[in-house]
Design an enzyme around this catalytic site. Structure first.
Site, PDB file in Angstrom:
ATOM      1  N   LYS A  45       0.886  -1.313  -0.105  1.00 29.69           N
ATOM      2  CA  LYS A  45       0.008  -0.059  -0.026  1.00 29.69           C
ATOM      3  C   LYS A  45       0.739   1.414  -0.038  1.00 29.69           C
ATOM      4  O   LYS A  45       0.150   2.433   0.478  1.00 29.69           O
ATOM      5  CB  LYS A  45      -1.104   0.069   1.247  1.00 29.69           C
ATOM      6  CG  LYS A  45      -1.899  -1.116   1.293  1.00 29.69           C
ATOM      7  CD  LYS A  45      -2.911  -1.189  -0.081  1.00 29.69           C
ATOM      8  CE  LYS A  45      -3.006  -2.554  -0.585  1.00 29.69           C
ATOM      9  NZ  LYS A  45      -3.703  -2.380  -1.807  1.00 29.69           N
ATOM     10  N   THR A  48       3.167   0.537  -4.897  1.00 28.26           N
ATOM     11  CA  THR A  48       3.669  -0.455  -5.734  1.00 28.26           C
ATOM     12  C   THR A  48       3.105  -0.502  -6.983  1.00 28.26           C
ATOM     13  O   THR A  48       3.885  -0.436  -8.148  1.00 28.26           O
ATOM     14  CB  THR A  48       3.358  -1.854  -5.032  1.00 28.26           C
ATOM     15  OG1 THR A  48       3.365  -1.738  -3.697  1.00 28.26           O
ATOM     16  CG2 THR A  48       4.033  -2.947  -5.467  1.00 28.26           C
ATOM     17  N   THR A  49       1.887  -0.296  -7.246  1.00 29.77           N
ATOM     18  CA  THR A  49       1.158  -0.550  -8.601  1.00 29.77           C
ATOM     19  C   THR A  49       1.804   0.903  -9.545  1.00 29.77           C
ATOM     20  O   THR A  49       1.881   0.624 -10.733  1.00 29.77           O
ATOM     21  CB  THR A  49      -0.200  -0.671  -8.503  1.00 29.77           C
ATOM     22  OG1 THR A  49      -0.561  -1.199  -7.298  1.00 29.77           O
ATOM     23  CG2 THR A  49      -0.980  -1.250  -9.458  1.00 29.77           C
ATOM     24  N   HIS A 100       7.385  -7.373  -1.812  1.00 30.08           N
ATOM     25  CA  HIS A 100       6.978  -6.974  -0.402  1.00 30.08           C
ATOM     26  C   HIS A 100       7.879  -7.531   0.755  1.00 30.08           C
ATOM     27  O   HIS A 100       7.545  -7.310   1.989  1.00 30.08           O
ATOM     28  CB  HIS A 100       5.487  -7.246  -0.089  1.00 30.08           C
ATOM     29  CG  HIS A 100       4.566  -6.517  -0.700  1.00 30.08           C
ATOM     30  ND1 HIS A 100       4.623  -5.113  -1.276  1.00 30.08           N
ATOM     31  CD2 HIS A 100       3.335  -6.876  -1.345  1.00 30.08           C
ATOM     32  CE1 HIS A 100       3.440  -4.986  -1.763  1.00 30.08           C
ATOM     33  NE2 HIS A 100       2.655  -5.684  -1.920  1.00 30.08           N
ATOM     34  N   SER A 130      -4.880   2.771   4.055  1.00 23.15           N
ATOM     35  CA  SER A 130      -5.059   2.046   2.638  1.00 23.15           C
ATOM     36  C   SER A 130      -5.295   0.454   2.811  1.00 23.15           C
ATOM     37  O   SER A 130      -6.083  -0.374   2.293  1.00 23.15           O
ATOM     38  CB  SER A 130      -4.004   2.201   1.848  1.00 23.15           C
ATOM     39  OG  SER A 130      -4.105   1.769   0.653  1.00 23.15           O
ATOM     40  N   TYR A 185       5.974   8.454  -1.904  1.00 24.63           N
ATOM     41  CA  TYR A 185       4.371   8.321  -2.507  1.00 24.63           C
ATOM     42  C   TYR A 185       4.253   9.836  -2.632  1.00 24.63           C
ATOM     43  O   TYR A 185       3.457  10.515  -3.441  1.00 24.63           O
ATOM     44  CB  TYR A 185       3.731   7.702  -1.721  1.00 24.63           C
ATOM     45  CG  TYR A 185       2.205   7.792  -2.354  1.00 24.63           C
ATOM     46  CD1 TYR A 185       1.693   6.645  -3.000  1.00 24.63           C
ATOM     47  CD2 TYR A 185       1.466   8.888  -1.827  1.00 24.63           C
ATOM     48  CE1 TYR A 185       0.257   6.402  -3.212  1.00 24.63           C
ATOM     49  CE2 TYR A 185      -0.081   8.787  -2.122  1.00 24.63           C
ATOM     50  CZ  TYR A 185      -0.527   7.640  -2.986  1.00 24.63           C
ATOM     51  OH  TYR A 185      -1.754   7.658  -3.441  1.00 24.63           O
ATOM     52  N   GLY A 251      -6.032   7.385  -3.668  1.00 23.12           N
ATOM     53  CA  GLY A 251      -5.178   7.653  -4.318  1.00 23.12           C
ATOM     54  C   GLY A 251      -4.775   9.321  -3.973  1.00 23.12           C
ATOM     55  O   GLY A 251      -4.202  10.020  -4.596  1.00 23.12           O
TER      56      GLY A 251
END
Ligand code: PPS
Length: 289
Positions: A45, A48-49, A100, A130, A185, A251
């Site tokens: 969370k 990553t994506t 992870h 998240s 992030y 997001g």
């Protein structure tokens, strides 16, 4: 292979048996890295994506064909998951891998390699929120209970994938022994173009302004959340029930403020201070939000 109720315990950490076996975890520990491998390492969370997408787009010079036709978990498979062996990339470019796992677990495999590691951090309060919502839709994770109950296990480090504190300290505490770039992030939210440029420099991939623009546009939350190759809508609801909430949820930075009570904030801050004493300088950038 459903194994939705199974938990695998490896090196004292719980992993969902739906995605992991003792064998897959052990194989990751002794994975044969190649010098041009690129590894995305994250606590769940943390983005990553998003990073899988950015990496795909950097190496395709902004062309979104691969990102639009191949799921993220095939483009950058998780080292420790059972699906790894089926989807190893062939072809000319570097392999993209995701993990992870905590640094200590991968140390034997990584220590003599030249693989580049991209470590993504995120404010752990936003990570907890998240992860809590993800537990509610992921049928391969335990029922999180109330947010208070989940937060307690998150702070104890007994959640699946282990302690956030150990994860960050493990990877960033060894960054000088690795070819590691830390990206937050929060910085990606604040200045995605700048973050992509930093990644291109680290990876040795020069980029034209038009290519950068294409990557930035494609990797925006509003675009990515509509992409079935990144939003996990191809996963059946028995495994990931997106009728109950979305993988691409909000997001945003700072959603924790909508979830934490003032008592929870105080408790979190105290534990954070104790756990992160002396290592606060490690690429943890959410204070600037
Ligand atoms: S996982 O399951 O560990 O792979 O999840 P991960 O991808 O690390 O984290 C999911 C959260 O990242 C958000 N996300 C994004 N935020 C901003 N921009 C983009 N492009 C983006 N893509 C994914 C996603 O919405 C999850 O965060 P929350 O706070 O739950 O919305």
């Amino acid at each position: 292979m459903a194994r939705l109720e199974v938990t695998e315990i490896f090196c004292g950490i719980n992993f969902p048996g739906h995605l992991h076996t003792q064998e897959s975890l052990h194989s990751a520990q002794y994975f044969g890295f190649q010098n041009n491998d690129i590894v995305i390492a994250t606590y769940p969370k943390s983005g990553t994506t998003w990073m899988q997408e950015i990496l795909t787009l950097i190496y395709s010079k902004g062309d979104d064909l691969l990102a639009k036709t191949i799921p993220n978990w095939e483009r950058a498979p998780w080292l420790e998951q059972i699906y790894l062996r089926d989807i190893q990339r062939d072809g000319g470019g570097p392999r993209f891998l995701t993990t992870h796992l905590q640094y200590d677990i991968l140390k034997p495999a990584l220590k003599n390699s030249q693989a580049k590691v991209i470590y993504v951090t995120r404010n752990p309060k936003d990570v907890a929120v998240s992860f809590y919502h993800f537990h509610k839709i992921a049928k391969f994770l335990p029922d999180p209970g109330t947010f208070e109950e989940f937060l307690t296990t998150f702070l104890e480090g007994t959640v699946h994938y282990g302690s956030w504190f150990d994860h960050v300290k493990g990877w960033l505490g060894h960054k000088d022994e690795l070819k590691l770039l830390c990206v937050s992030y929060e910085n990606m939210k604040k200045d995605l173009r700048g973050a992509i440029k930093g990644l291109c420099k680290f990876l040795g991939c020069p980029m034209y302004p038009k290519e950068l623009e294409d990557i930035e546009r494609h990797c925006d939350f509003s675009t990515m959340s509509k992409s079935s190759m990144a939003n996990y809508t191809t996963v059946p609801p028995e495994i990931l029930d997106q009728n109950q909430g979305k993988f691409m949820r909000k997001g945003i930075v700072g959603d924790w403020k909508e979830h934490f009570t003032s008592e929870q904030t105080t408790r979190f801050d105290e534990i954070f201070k104790k756990e992160m004493q002396g290592v606060r300088h490690l690429c943890l950038e959410w204070d600037q939000e």
